[in-house]
Design a protein around this motif. Structure first.
Motif, PDB file in Angstrom:
ATOM      1  N   LEU A   1     -14.639   3.343  14.803  1.00  0.00           N
ATOM      2  CA  LEU A   1     -13.220   3.302  14.478  1.00  0.00           C
ATOM      3  C   LEU A   1     -12.536   2.132  15.164  1.00  0.00           C
ATOM      4  CD1 LEU A   1     -12.103   7.023  14.457  1.00  0.00           C
ATOM      5  CD2 LEU A   1     -12.382   5.492  12.523  1.00  0.00           C
ATOM      6  N   GLY A   2     -13.208   1.589  16.166  1.00  0.00           N
ATOM      7  CA  GLY A   2     -12.618   0.463  16.858  1.00  0.00           C
ATOM      8  C   GLY A   2     -12.742  -0.841  16.086  1.00  0.00           C
ATOM      9  N   GLU A   3     -13.621  -0.857  15.115  1.00  0.00           N
ATOM     10  CA  GLU A   3     -13.771  -2.073  14.327  1.00  0.00           C
ATOM     11  C   GLU A   3     -12.791  -2.044  13.171  1.00  0.00           C
ATOM     12  OE1 GLU A   3     -17.769  -1.709  13.047  1.00  0.00           O
ATOM     13  OE2 GLU A   3     -18.430  -1.284  15.093  1.00  0.00           O
ATOM     14  N   ARG A   4     -12.586  -3.212  12.628  1.00  0.00           N
ATOM     15  CA  ARG A   4     -11.707  -3.256  11.470  1.00  0.00           C
ATOM     16  C   ARG A   4     -12.347  -2.480  10.330  1.00  0.00           C
ATOM     17  NH1 ARG A   4      -7.627  -5.421   8.828  1.00  0.00           N
ATOM     18  NH2 ARG A   4      -7.948  -5.916   6.654  1.00  0.00           N
ATOM     19  N   LEU A   5     -11.562  -1.601   9.737  1.00  0.00           N
ATOM     20  CA  LEU A   5     -12.055  -0.828   8.602  1.00  0.00           C
ATOM     21  C   LEU A   5     -11.947  -1.691   7.354  1.00  0.00           C
ATOM     22  CD1 LEU A   5     -10.211   2.489   9.403  1.00  0.00           C
ATOM     23  CD2 LEU A   5     -12.685   2.226   9.296  1.00  0.00           C
TER      24      LEU A   5
ATOM     25  N   ARG B   1      -2.191  -0.186   9.787  1.00  0.00           N
ATOM     26  CA  ARG B   1      -2.455   1.260   9.784  1.00  0.00           C
ATOM     27  C   ARG B   1      -3.436   1.648  10.896  1.00  0.00           C
ATOM     28  NH1 ARG B   1      -0.441   3.096   4.839  1.00  0.00           N
ATOM     29  NH2 ARG B   1      -0.271   1.437   3.292  1.00  0.00           N
ATOM     30  N   TYR B   2      -4.555   0.937  10.935  1.00  0.00           N
ATOM     31  CA  TYR B   2      -5.635   1.324  11.838  1.00  0.00           C
ATOM     32  C   TYR B   2      -5.925   0.187  12.816  1.00  0.00           C
ATOM     33  CZ  TYR B   2      -6.000   4.352   7.813  1.00  0.00           C
ATOM     34  OH  TYR B   2      -5.702   5.208   6.791  1.00  0.00           O
ATOM     35  N   ARG B   3      -6.567   0.558  13.898  1.00  0.00           N
ATOM     36  CA  ARG B   3      -6.937  -0.444  14.885  1.00  0.00           C
ATOM     37  C   ARG B   3      -7.719  -1.567  14.200  1.00  0.00           C
ATOM     38  NH1 ARG B   3      -9.853   2.149  19.653  1.00  0.00           N
ATOM     39  NH2 ARG B   3      -7.846   3.197  19.625  1.00  0.00           N
ATOM     40  N   GLY B   4      -7.368  -2.787  14.510  1.00  0.00           N
ATOM     41  CA  GLY B   4      -8.062  -3.919  13.902  1.00  0.00           C
ATOM     42  C   GLY B   4      -7.333  -4.484  12.699  1.00  0.00           C
ATOM     43  N   ASP B   5      -6.384  -3.724  12.137  1.00  0.00           N
ATOM     44  CA  ASP B   5      -5.637  -4.231  10.969  1.00  0.00           C
ATOM     45  C   ASP B   5      -4.760  -5.410  11.399  1.00  0.00           C
ATOM     46  OD1 ASP B   5      -6.689  -2.461   9.226  1.00  0.00           O
ATOM     47  OD2 ASP B   5      -4.929  -1.162   9.075  1.00  0.00           O
TER      48      ASP B   5
ATOM     49  N   TYR C   1      -5.777   4.717  15.237  1.00  0.00           N
ATOM     50  CA  TYR C   1      -4.643   4.116  14.530  1.00  0.00           C
ATOM     51  C   TYR C   1      -4.123   2.908  15.304  1.00  0.00           C
ATOM     52  CZ  TYR C   1      -4.671   7.832  11.123  1.00  0.00           C
ATOM     53  OH  TYR C   1      -5.052   8.653  10.100  1.00  0.00           O
TER      54      TYR C   1
ATOM     55  N   LYS D   1       0.851   6.738   3.350  1.00  0.00           N
ATOM     56  CA  LYS D   1       1.151   5.976   2.135  1.00  0.00           C
ATOM     57  C   LYS D   1       2.507   6.234   1.507  1.00  0.00           C
ATOM     58  CE  LYS D   1      -2.970   4.419   2.551  1.00  0.00           C
ATOM     59  NZ  LYS D   1      -3.942   5.430   2.569  1.00  0.00           N
TER      60      LYS D   1
ATOM     61  N   TYR E   1       3.851   3.977  -1.626  1.00  0.00           N
ATOM     62  CA  TYR E   1       4.515   4.395  -2.859  1.00  0.00           C
ATOM     63  C   TYR E   1       5.707   5.271  -2.504  1.00  0.00           C
ATOM     64  CZ  TYR E   1       2.074   8.854  -2.269  1.00  0.00           C
ATOM     65  OH  TYR E   1       1.616  10.055  -1.781  1.00  0.00           O
TER      66      TYR E   1
ATOM     67  N   THR F   1      -2.399   0.657  -5.946  1.00  0.00           N
ATOM     68  CA  THR F   1      -1.788   1.696  -5.120  1.00  0.00           C
ATOM     69  C   THR F   1      -2.871   2.421  -4.340  1.00  0.00           C
ATOM     70  OG1 THR F   1      -0.150   3.487  -5.124  1.00  0.00           O
ATOM     71  CG2 THR F   1      -1.809   3.534  -6.865  1.00  0.00           C
ATOM     72  N   GLN F   2      -2.458   3.099  -3.260  1.00  0.00           N
ATOM     73  CA  GLN F   2      -3.417   3.772  -2.380  1.00  0.00           C
ATOM     74  C   GLN F   2      -3.027   5.227  -2.162  1.00  0.00           C
ATOM     75  OE1 GLN F   2      -3.905   1.806   1.435  1.00  0.00           O
ATOM     76  NE2 GLN F   2      -3.593  -0.224   0.561  1.00  0.00           N
ATOM     77  N   ARG F   3      -4.031   6.037  -1.894  1.00  0.00           N
ATOM     78  CA  ARG F   3      -3.809   7.418  -1.477  1.00  0.00           C
ATOM     79  C   ARG F   3      -4.881   7.772  -0.437  1.00  0.00           C
ATOM     80  NH1 ARG F   3      -0.279   6.350  -4.438  1.00  0.00           N
ATOM     81  NH2 ARG F   3       0.777   7.620  -5.997  1.00  0.00           N
TER      82      ARG F   3
ATOM     83  N   ARG G   1     -11.822   3.105   1.980  1.00  0.00           N
ATOM     84  CA  ARG G   1     -11.738   2.566   3.322  1.00  0.00           C
ATOM     85  C   ARG G   1     -11.721   3.748   4.284  1.00  0.00           C
ATOM     86  NH1 ARG G   1      -6.477   0.101   6.137  1.00  0.00           N
ATOM     87  NH2 ARG G   1      -7.537  -1.457   7.358  1.00  0.00           N
TER      88      ARG G   1
ATOM     89  N   GLY H   1       0.797  -1.233   0.000  1.00  0.00           N
ATOM     90  CA  GLY H   1       0.000   0.000   0.000  1.00  0.00           C
ATOM     91  C   GLY H   1       0.820   1.269   0.000  1.00  0.00           C
TER      92      GLY H   1
ATOM     93  N   GLU I   1       1.054  -3.999   7.283  1.00  0.00           N
ATOM     94  CA  GLU I   1       0.081  -2.948   6.980  1.00  0.00           C
ATOM     95  C   GLU I   1      -0.862  -2.688   8.149  1.00  0.00           C
ATOM     96  OE1 GLU I   1      -1.926  -3.172   3.154  1.00  0.00           O
ATOM     97  OE2 GLU I   1      -2.208  -0.999   3.136  1.00  0.00           O
TER      98      GLU I   1
END
Lengths: 199, 250
Positions: B10-14, A195-199, A184, A81, A24, B62-64, B106, A22, A193
């Motif tokens: 936000l606590g759940e997986r996005l 990035r966020y909670r749960g990842d 986060y 990113k 670049y 790719t992501q942004r 996401r 994810g 990867e």
């Protein structure tokens, strides 16, 4: 099946094996921070490590400068990113600063001038993987990039490398920092990867 | 800088969701608003952003990250994207993506640079160029919610043609707005073109004694400058929230 964006071709990254998922590559050095840039004079600067026992060790700027420095060249990975390869830093290894600090703590909460905080396992500050960095690319670290000194812990997303660092609190229990408390990831490994909670 | 409260979702997986381009509007010569259909979008707070993932037919992906421009609660979400010359993603989003084309999104993410509609304190918005986008989400939300929170916007652009959301700005957004031109001002303008000045903020903003929350968004140089001016005018650093766009991100 992935969703294809019709007509999108992208630009194949030349250093794909060095890019976490994810990410670049960029050539410049973007700035990201949540508030105004604190202006911290090296006259006033201090860095403290407070163990869970309450024992405090303190370094002035002159103390820090008197310690042997290292010159790591590392890749940076920002959660927004971008990744930047082969960045050149100078700073003091956390191994050296933590030498002689008696602790059984498993976690660290890093504090910055301006109020920013970030958490990580204490182990991640050891073993030659983290520095208090005060020079970047051959020059004193500029305030917008965290000068006079920032934490540099490049194996985690860059928000863990707290700018304007002023101290580390050693804790038995993990305590979320600024972004970690706002959704986060608590650890932030770019290669997984996180990035966020749960990842 | 206090830690922010965390919305439960936000606590759940996005998870990644499919977004389909339902409409678009050109805002300036290089900026376009994308109106996206995102089934089951969980909603957002004004100021939040989201991740966009694009995948090419050969599997390259790719992501942004982009700020949301729309007020929450709308059926569709909107992004405004500025084309970056030589960029990898923004030329596709601004010029290549056709109605019905899809990306994955996401979010929302970010719990700091947000305005909460239940808050009543004065707010000063300071935007530079495309940095207006998350501020516009706040302005639209305030209006949609009928909030009485006193808002003011100081909007810095290089030239009149760079103003985003012009019809809406001219029509009135409910937020008093001062446009500051840095390179070329409209004819007859009393203010010669210049970088944002302290007096732009004192004349069109709120005095520091009123303790507004200040949201500053734009390119790094603009944010450094504007946030520095606000601190110099006596605004408490912890009441100044910033969001920066690097020159990259294309």
């Amino acid at each position: 099946m992935p969703v294809i964006s019709r007509g999108f071709h992208g630009r194949k990254q030349t250093n794909q094996d060095r890019l976490p998922p994810g990410q670049y590559e960029v050539r410049d050095f973007p700035v990201l921070s949540a508030g105004p840039t604190p202006m911290v004079s090296t006259d006033d600067w201090e860095f403290t490590v407070v163990a869970e026992s309450g024992t405090r060790r303190r370094w002035s700027w002159a103390d820090l400068m008197a310690l042997p420095s290292e010159q790591p060249t590392v890749d940076l990975h920002c959660v927004t990113k971008w990744s930047k390869f082969d960045t050149r830093w100078e700073g003091v290894s956390l191994d050296r600063l933590l030498e002689g600090v008696e602790t059984t703590a498993a976690y660290a909460l890093v504090h910055s001038y301006g109020g920013y905080t970030t958490n990580l396992p204490l182990e991640d500050l050891r073993h030659g993987r983290a520095w208090i960095a005060y020079r970047y690319d051959g020059a004193d670290l500029s305030p917008e990039h965290g000068g006079p000194a920032r934490l540099l812990v490049p194996h985690l997303y860059l928000w863990k490398s707290a700018k304007w660092v002023r101290g580390i609190e050693l804790l038995a229990e993990d305590r979320p920092g600024f972004w970690e408390g706002a959704g986060y990831h608590s650890y932030g490994d770019p290669w997984r990867e996180q990035r966020y909670r749960g990842d | 800088m206090a830690r922010t409260a965390l919305p439960g979702r936000l606590g759940e997986r996005l998870r990644w969701r499919v977004a389909t381009l339902a409409a678009h509007r050109d805002e300036t010569a290089g900026a376009r608003t994308l109106v996206l259909d995102v089934p089951a979008w969980p909603g957002h707070l004004p100021g939040q952003h989201m991740d966009v993932r694009l995948t090419a037919e050969d599997g390259y992906s790719t992501q942004r990250g982009y700020s949301l421009a729309s007020a929450p609660g709308a059926e569709r979400i909107e992004l405004t994207v500025q084309q970056v010359d030589g960029g990898e993603v923004s030329p596709y989003l601004v010029a290549g993506m056709a109605l019905g084309d899809q990306v994955e999104v996401r979010g929302p993410v970010g719990g700091w640079f947000v305005w909460r509609p239940e808050s009543t304190e004065p707010v000063l918005l300071v935007g530079g160029g495309v940095g207006l986008v998350p501020l516009m989400s706040m302005i639209r939300t305030r209006r949609a919610e009928g909030s009485a929170a006193p808002f003011r916007l100081v909007y810095s652009v290089r030239a009149p043609a760079d103003r985003l959301y012009l019809p809406e700005l001219l029509d009135g957004t409910g937020t008093p707005t001062a446009v500051v031109h840095t390179r070329s001002a409209p004819e007859g303008s009393a203010r010669p073109p210049s970088r944002l000045r302290a007096e732009d903020l004192t004349v069109h903003g709120w005095p520091a004694e009123q303790a507004p929350t200040c949201y500053v968004c734009g390119p790094t140089g603009f944010v450094e400058h504007a946030a520095g001016r606000l601190v110099a005018l006596g605004h408490a650093p912890e009441r100044i929230r910033t969001e920066r766009f690097g020159p990259t991100g294309g």
